[in-house]
Design an enzyme around this catalytic site. Structure first.
Site, PDB file in Angstrom:
ATOM      1  N   GLY A  23       6.105  28.282  17.775  1.00  0.00           N
ATOM      2  CA  GLY A  23       5.967  29.098  17.739  1.00  0.00           C
ATOM      3  C   GLY A  23       4.213  29.469  18.169  1.00  0.00           C
ATOM      4  O   GLY A  23       4.010  30.779  18.881  1.00  0.00           O
ATOM      5  N   SER A  24       3.843  28.535  18.135  1.00  0.00           N
ATOM      6  CA  SER A  24       1.962  28.674  17.685  1.00  0.00           C
ATOM      7  C   SER A  24       1.584  28.920  19.111  1.00  0.00           C
ATOM      8  O   SER A  24       0.617  29.653  19.655  1.00  0.00           O
ATOM      9  CB  SER A  24       1.269  28.066  16.999  1.00  0.00           C
ATOM     10  OG  SER A  24       1.514  26.613  17.546  1.00  0.00           O
ATOM     11  N   ASN A 113       6.089  23.864  31.842  1.00  0.00           N
ATOM     12  CA  ASN A 113       6.229  23.310  30.389  1.00  0.00           C
ATOM     13  C   ASN A 113       4.786  22.631  30.647  1.00  0.00           C
ATOM     14  O   ASN A 113       3.798  22.473  30.811  1.00  0.00           O
ATOM     15  CB  ASN A 113       7.908  22.373  30.835  1.00  0.00           C
ATOM     16  CG  ASN A 113       7.883  21.784  29.549  1.00  0.00           C
ATOM     17  OD1 ASN A 113       7.924  22.920  28.063  1.00  0.00           O
ATOM     18  ND2 ASN A 113       7.952  20.898  29.526  1.00  0.00           N
ATOM     19  N   HIS A 115       3.905  20.061  27.534  1.00  0.00           N
ATOM     20  CA  HIS A 115       4.474  18.583  26.852  1.00  0.00           C
ATOM     21  C   HIS A 115       3.306  18.041  26.302  1.00  0.00           C
ATOM     22  O   HIS A 115       2.712  17.684  26.485  1.00  0.00           O
ATOM     23  CB  HIS A 115       4.966  17.221  28.061  1.00  0.00           C
ATOM     24  CG  HIS A 115       5.775  16.840  27.324  1.00  0.00           C
ATOM     25  ND1 HIS A 115       7.165  16.427  26.667  1.00  0.00           N
ATOM     26  CD2 HIS A 115       5.405  15.643  27.269  1.00  0.00           C
ATOM     27  CE1 HIS A 115       7.277  15.004  25.715  1.00  0.00           C
ATOM     28  NE2 HIS A 115       6.142  14.345  25.883  1.00  0.00           N
ATOM     29  N   ASP A 156      10.967  16.816  31.359  1.00  0.00           N
ATOM     30  CA  ASP A 156      10.345  16.931  31.418  1.00  0.00           C
ATOM     31  C   ASP A 156       9.686  15.922  33.179  1.00  0.00           C
ATOM     32  O   ASP A 156       8.359  14.828  32.806  1.00  0.00           O
ATOM     33  CB  ASP A 156       9.472  15.765  30.619  1.00  0.00           C
ATOM     34  CG  ASP A 156       9.675  16.295  29.147  1.00  0.00           C
ATOM     35  OD1 ASP A 156       9.599  17.442  29.078  1.00  0.00           O
ATOM     36  OD2 ASP A 156      10.390  15.668  28.100  1.00  0.00           O
TER      37      ASP A 156
HETATM   38  C1  GAR Z   1       4.482  21.636  20.933  1.00  0.00           C
HETATM   39  O1  GAR Z   1       3.261  20.861  20.721  1.00  0.00           O
HETATM   40  C2  GAR Z   1       4.862  21.483  22.709  1.00  0.00           C
HETATM   41  O2  GAR Z   1       4.103  21.220  23.497  1.00  0.00           O
HETATM   42  C3  GAR Z   1       5.836  21.455  21.656  1.00  0.00           C
HETATM   43  O3  GAR Z   1       6.705  21.266  21.260  1.00  0.00           O
HETATM   44  C4  GAR Z   1       5.275  21.875  20.170  1.00  0.00           C
HETATM   45  C5  GAR Z   1       5.680  23.413  20.322  1.00  0.00           C
HETATM   46  O4  GAR Z   1       4.879  24.226  18.662  1.00  0.00           O
HETATM   47  N1  GAR Z   1       6.799  20.947  23.294  1.00  0.00           N
HETATM   48  C6  GAR Z   1       7.802  19.695  23.346  1.00  0.00           C
HETATM   49  O5  GAR Z   1       7.992  18.864  22.367  1.00  0.00           O
HETATM   50  C7  GAR Z   1       8.806  20.418  24.373  1.00  0.00           C
HETATM   51  N2  GAR Z   1       9.637  18.663  25.100  1.00  0.00           N
HETATM   52  P1  GAR Z   1       4.737  25.624  18.730  1.00  0.00           P
HETATM   53  O6  GAR Z   1       5.918  26.499  18.260  1.00  0.00           O
HETATM   54  O7  GAR Z   1       3.684  25.570  18.056  1.00  0.00           O
HETATM   55  O8  GAR Z   1       4.065  25.985  20.164  1.00  0.00           O
END
Ligand code: GAR
Length: 208
Positions: A23-24, A113, A115, A156
């Site tokens: 969740g950052s 979204n 990615h 995606d």
């Molecule tokens: C992020 O890097 C986001 O782009 C990725 O998950 C991470 C979540 O980080 N999303 C995917 O890979 C979706 N296919 P976070 O929880 O620290 O925000």
């Protein structure tokens, strides 16, 4: 537009962030809009009870809730919660389930979204988080980056709104790439969301 706030006369656009893990990005987006009188993050929605995003939400005093995969697929309980919080727009920030048709139908062109790679490369089912960065390193790519896109019924895919790139050095590990990609996410994602909201709700432009 559902979130009309009579007290101030401003249109308030309510965002729900869907997140499955750390969740950052969710926290960064919440902070970015915390000073706005027209846009706010109203709800965090997850498919994991134990996701750290709930801890962040609690500290930031944003309500958060969890639904099972079956509830996301059926749509009704999730849609009820979104209605309760007058949600206008959904942002996926590290959300790992495919968004079901009932949600797509209820929010046409209103689900964005992020990615962590340059789509159409390194996307699709099972491609998330560190797996994506490892695939970039394994492929010997010399660049990676972020893709912010509207979603459709496939993983995606959907119209791309924004991409930004970073170099990948031959010595970079997947962790190194992840750090660079996260920096791009923190820098760009909130501003791209803001632009998408202005496009989705042009009538409220004058009030912003
Ligand atoms: C992020 O890097 C986001 O782009 C990725 O998950 C991470 C979540 O980080 N999303 C995917 O890979 C979706 N296919 P976070 O929880 O620290 O925000």
């Amino acid at each position: 537009m559902t979130g009309f706030v009579q007290k101030t006369g401003f249109f308030m656009t309510n965002i729900a962030i869907f997140a499955s893990g750390n969740g950052s990005n969710a926290e960064n987006i919440i902070s970015y809009f915390s000073g706005s009188s027209t846009i706010r993050v109203t709800l965090i929605v997850s498919n994991k009870e134990e996701a750290y995003v709930h801890t962040r939400a609690k500290a930031l005093e944003i309500p958060s809730c969890t639904f099972s995969k079956a509830e996301f697929d059926g749509g009704v309980p999730v849609l009820d919660a979104l209605r309760r919080y007058d949600i206008d727009f959904i942002v996926l920030a590290g959300f790992l389930l495919k968004v079901s048709q009932p949600l797509l139908d209820a929010f046409p062109g209103r689900i964005l979204n992020i990615h962590p790679a340059l789509l159409p490369k390194h996307g699709g089912k099972g491609m998330y988080g560190d797996r994506v960065h490892q695939a970039v390193v394994d492929a010997g790519d010399t660049e990676s980056g972020i893709t912010i896109h509207y979603i459709n019924e496939n993983y995606d895919e959907g119209d791309i709104l924004f991409q930004a790139t970073c170099d990948v050095l031959p010595t970079d590990s997947a962790d190194d790439v992840a750090k660079k990609v996260h920096e791009l996410e923190y820098l760009h994602f909130p501003e791209v969301i803001e632009k998408a909201l202005k496009k989705a709700f042009p009538l409220s432009d004058g009030d912003r």
